[in-house]
Design an enzyme around this catalytic site. Structure first.
Site, mmCIF file in Angstrom:
data_model
loop_
_atom_site.group_PDB
_atom_site.id
_atom_site.type_symbol
_atom_site.label_atom_id
_atom_site.label_comp_id
_atom_site.label_asym_id
_atom_site.label_seq_id
_atom_site.Cartn_x
_atom_site.Cartn_y
_atom_site.Cartn_z
ATOM 1 N N GLU A 122 -4.598 -2.249 9.056
ATOM 2 C CA GLU A 122 -3.804 -2.618 10.248
ATOM 3 C C GLU A 122 -4.668 -2.257 11.554
ATOM 4 O OE1 GLU A 122 -0.001 -1.242 9.819
ATOM 5 O OE2 GLU A 122 -0.153 -1.625 7.783
ATOM 6 N N HIS A 158 8.465 -1.047 9.416
ATOM 7 C CA HIS A 158 8.727 -1.912 8.248
ATOM 8 C C HIS A 158 7.831 -1.621 7.233
ATOM 9 C CE1 HIS A 158 5.043 -4.781 9.493
ATOM 10 N NE2 HIS A 158 4.817 -3.415 9.557
ATOM 11 N N LYS A 176 9.613 5.351 6.873
ATOM 12 C CA LYS A 176 10.292 4.273 6.201
ATOM 13 C C LYS A 176 11.319 4.626 5.504
ATOM 14 C CE LYS A 176 5.655 2.400 5.724
ATOM 15 N NZ LYS A 176 4.239 2.452 4.960
ATOM 16 N N HIS A 225 -3.348 -6.321 2.589
ATOM 17 C CA HIS A 225 -2.601 -7.155 3.139
ATOM 18 C C HIS A 225 -3.217 -8.370 3.433
ATOM 19 C CE1 HIS A 225 0.198 -3.783 4.760
ATOM 20 N NE2 HIS A 225 0.456 -3.488 3.603
ATOM 21 N N ASP A 282 1.353 8.468 6.515
ATOM 22 C CA ASP A 282 2.333 7.501 6.034
ATOM 23 C C ASP A 282 2.303 7.776 4.351
ATOM 24 O OD1 ASP A 282 3.540 5.466 4.986
ATOM 25 O OD2 ASP A 282 1.976 3.907 5.505
ATOM 26 N N SER A 340 1.096 -1.167 -0.043
ATOM 27 C CA SER A 340 -0.048 -0.018 -0.157
ATOM 28 C C SER A 340 1.045 1.105 0.064
ATOM 29 C CB SER A 340 -0.944 0.000 1.274
ATOM 30 O OG SER A 340 -0.214 0.176 2.263
HETATM 31 O O1 LIG Z 1 0.931 1.063 5.011
HETATM 32 C C1 LIG Z 1 2.006 0.627 6.031
HETATM 33 O O2 LIG Z 1 2.148 1.291 6.878
HETATM 34 C C2 LIG Z 1 2.778 -0.506 5.517
HETATM 35 C C3 LIG Z 1 3.599 -1.094 6.464
HETATM 36 O O3 LIG Z 1 2.874 -1.891 7.506
HETATM 37 O O4 LIG Z 1 2.331 -1.214 4.517
HETATM 38 P P1 LIG Z 1 3.090 -1.267 3.301
HETATM 39 O O5 LIG Z 1 4.597 -1.869 3.279
HETATM 40 O O6 LIG Z 1 2.432 -2.321 2.191
HETATM 41 O O7 LIG Z 1 3.012 -0.007 2.520
HETATM 42 MG MG LIG Z 2 0.452 2.898 6.654
#
Ligand SMILES: O=C(O)[C@@H](CO)OP(=O)(O)O
Ligand SMILES: [Mg+2]
Length: 423
Positions: A167, A367, A339, A158, A314, A43
Site C-alpha cells: 500500500e 478497513h 481492525k 492486493h 498490523d 494479508s
Molecule cells: O494489510 C492491511 O493493512 C489490510 C488493509 O489495508 O489488508 P488486509 O485486509 O488484506 O489484511
Molecule cells: Mg497492513
C-alpha cells in the site's frame, strides 16, 4: 439501561472481492433494527481471530461462511435472545464465553464480529446517540475527525504484478479540515491516473481501489506520487500531503530474507532501504515494515526510525491487547493499526485502543481489503479520537462509504476537531 435482543438474523452476502461474507440484522425488544456487514482481509496476521470463510481457492460457496451464518441464526441467537444485558460489552463477553476457544474459531470470528458490530449499533440507538458519540462515551475519549489515508497504489497480494509493497497512501496531514483532506485525496488520485496514462502505465485497479501499475521498485511509485501531489497543486510533506506505506512485509518474506523487486534483503538491509526512503520522500508512517515473526528486526527498526516516522504494527499486533502490551514492553513499534475483525469484538478493540493510548502509541483505524458498504469504522475512528483512518482509495463504493460517513459526521457536529492527536 438494559439491552434485550428479540431477533437476530444473518445472511450470506458478497464482499468487494466477490467472496462470500455475512450481514447481520438485529432487532431489540422495543423494535429498534440495525444491520452490520463483516469485512475480510487477504494479508492476514497468523494470530488473527479465526474466520469461517470460503472463496480462497475458487470454491465460492463452501461450508465456511454458511457455517458462520448458521451459528448466528442458531446457537448465538438462542443464547442471546430474550435475555437482558446491561451493555453491549456484556453481550461481547457472552459471545467470547459461548465460543470458548479464545480465537473465535468455533463460532467463527466473522459470525462474532457481525453480532458485535450490530449490538454496538443497537446500544447507540437505544441511547439515542450517533454511533461515534456513543463509542466516545464508552471509551471515555474525546471524539475527533481522523486524517484519511488514501491507498492510491496497490501492490503485494492486493494486486497482480511485481510490486512487492502492498500500500502507498496519501496522508493530507496539513489539510485544514476533513472535507479539504478528502478533496485533496480525490484530486491527487484523479491526477495520478492521468500521470500514469501519460507515462504509458496501465490504470487498472487493485483490491482497495488504488492503481496497480506494472512497476516493481517502490521508489519509482513514490516518485510518481510526489509528482502527482505537486501537479495537483499541493505541497508534498507533513504541512501538506505526506505519504504512508504499508509494505506488508510478511507477504514478501523468503526464509530469513525479504524479497523486494528481485533483491534478497536481510532485515537490516530492508531497514536501510526504509531509512533512504524516509530521507528522500515525505513518508511519515510505515506499517508492517518487517514480518510478524521478526521481533528482533522490529526492535531495530523502531530504534532506528521510531523518532522520525510512525512504525506501525498490523499483522504483528493483530489488534490484540495482550500482544500490544508485550510490544510496548519490548519497545516494538510506536503505533498500531486497529481492525475489529482481527480480534473479533468491539469491546476488545476498544481495549486495544486504550492500551495504545495509555502507552502513547498512535492508533489508526482500518478497513480490510475485502469490504462491505458498512461504515462502522468511520464512527469508530471518530469516537475513539485516534486521529487516523485508512479505507483505501477515494474511489469504489465500499471504500468511499467510509469517507462519506466521516463527512456526514462532520456535519452532525461541526465543532469536532480534525487531525492527528498529540498523545
Ligand atoms: O494489510 C492491511 O493493512 C489490510 C488493509 O489495508 O489488508 P488486509 O485486509 O488484506 O489484511
Ligand atoms: Mg497492513
Amino acid at each position: 439501561m438494559s439491552l434485550r435482543i428479540s431477533h437476530l438474523h444473518a445472511v450470506e452476502i458478497l464482499d468487494s472481492r466477490a467472496r462470500p461474507t455475512l450481514a447481520v440484522t438485529l432487532t431489540t425488544d422495543d423494535g429498534t433494527r440495525v444491520h452490520a456487514g463483516v469485512p475480510s482481509g487477504a494479508s492476514t496476521g497468523t494470530r488473527e481471530a479465526v474466520e469461517l470463510r470460503d472463496g480462497d481457492r475458487g470454491r465460492y460457496h463452501g461450508q465456511g461462511v454458511l457455517a458462520a451464518v448458521g451459528h448466528v441464526n442458531g446457537e448465538i441467537a438462542r443464547a442471546l435472545t430474550g435475555r437482558a444485558f446491561a451493555s453491549a460489552a456484556d453481550v461481547d463477553r457472552a459471545l467470547i464465553e459461548l465460543d470458548g476457544t479464545g480465537t473465535k474459531a468455533r463460532l467463527g470470528a466473522n459470525a462474532v464480529v457481525g453480532v458485535s458490530l450490530a449490538v454496538a449499533r443497537a446500544e447507540a440507538a437505544l441511547a439515542g446517540r450517533p454511533l461515534w458519540a456513543h463509542l466516545a462515551r464508552i471509551a471515555g475519549t474525546e471524539p475527533r475527525l481522523p486524517v484519511p489515508h488514501f491507498n492510491v497504489v496497490n501492490g503485494g497480494v492486493h494486486a497482480p504484478g511485481d510490486l512487492d509493497f502492498q500500500e502507498f497512501m496519501l496522508a493530507p496531514l496539513g489539510a485544514p479540515g476533513l472535507p479539504e483532506a478528502v478533496r485533496a485525496g480525490a484530486e491527487i488520485y484523479t491526477g495520478l491516473k492521468a500521470l500514469l496514462s501519460a507515462g504509458g502505465h496501465t490504470t487498472g485497479l487493485g483490491d482497495e481501489g488504488g492503481f496497480a501499475p506494472a512497476v516493481d521498485r517502490p521508489e519509482k511509485v513514490l516518485e510518481l506520487l510526489v509528482e502527482a501531489i505537486d501537479a495537483a497543486g499541493y505541497r508534498p510533506g507533513r504541512d501538506g500531503v505526506a505519504l504512508a506505506l504499508d509494505p506488508a512485509a510478511g507477504e514478501f518474506r523468503a526464509g530469513d530474507r525479504y524479497r523486494v523487486a528481485g533483491e534478497e534483503l536481510t532485515s537490516d538491509q530492508l531497514i536501510d532501504r526504509y531509512e533512504e526512503i524516509v530521507e528522500r520522500f515525505p513518508v511519515w508512517s510505515i506499517e508492517d515494515g518487517l514480518a510478524e515473526d521478526d521481533w528482533d528486526g522490529w526492535v531495530r527498526l523502531t530504534d532506528r526510525l521510531g523518532d522520525r516516522v510512525q512504525v506501525m504494527g498490523d499483522d504483528i499486533f493483530v489488534t490484540d491487547p495482550a500482544v500490544i502490551t508485550e510490544a510496548i514492553d519490548r519497545r516494538v513499534g510506536n503505533s498500531a493499526l486497529i481492525k475489529v475483525n482481527q480480534i473479533g469484538t468491539v469491546t476488545e478493540t476498544l481495549e486495544a485502543l486504550r492500551v495504545c493510548r495509555e502507552a502513547g502509541y498512535a492508533r489508526m483505524v482500518s478497513h480490510r481489503s475485502g469490504e462491505t458498504e458498512d461504515a462502522f469504522i468511520a464512527d469508530l475512528a471518530v469516537g475513539t479520537g485516534c486521529g487516523q483512518i485508512k479505507s483505501g482509495a477515494p474511489a469504489r463504493g465500499e471504500r468511499v462509504a467510509k469517507y462519506n460517513r466521516l463527512i456526514e459526521i462532520g456535519e452532525e457536529d461541526r465543532a469536532l476537531p480534525f487531525g492527528l492527536t498529540t498523545g
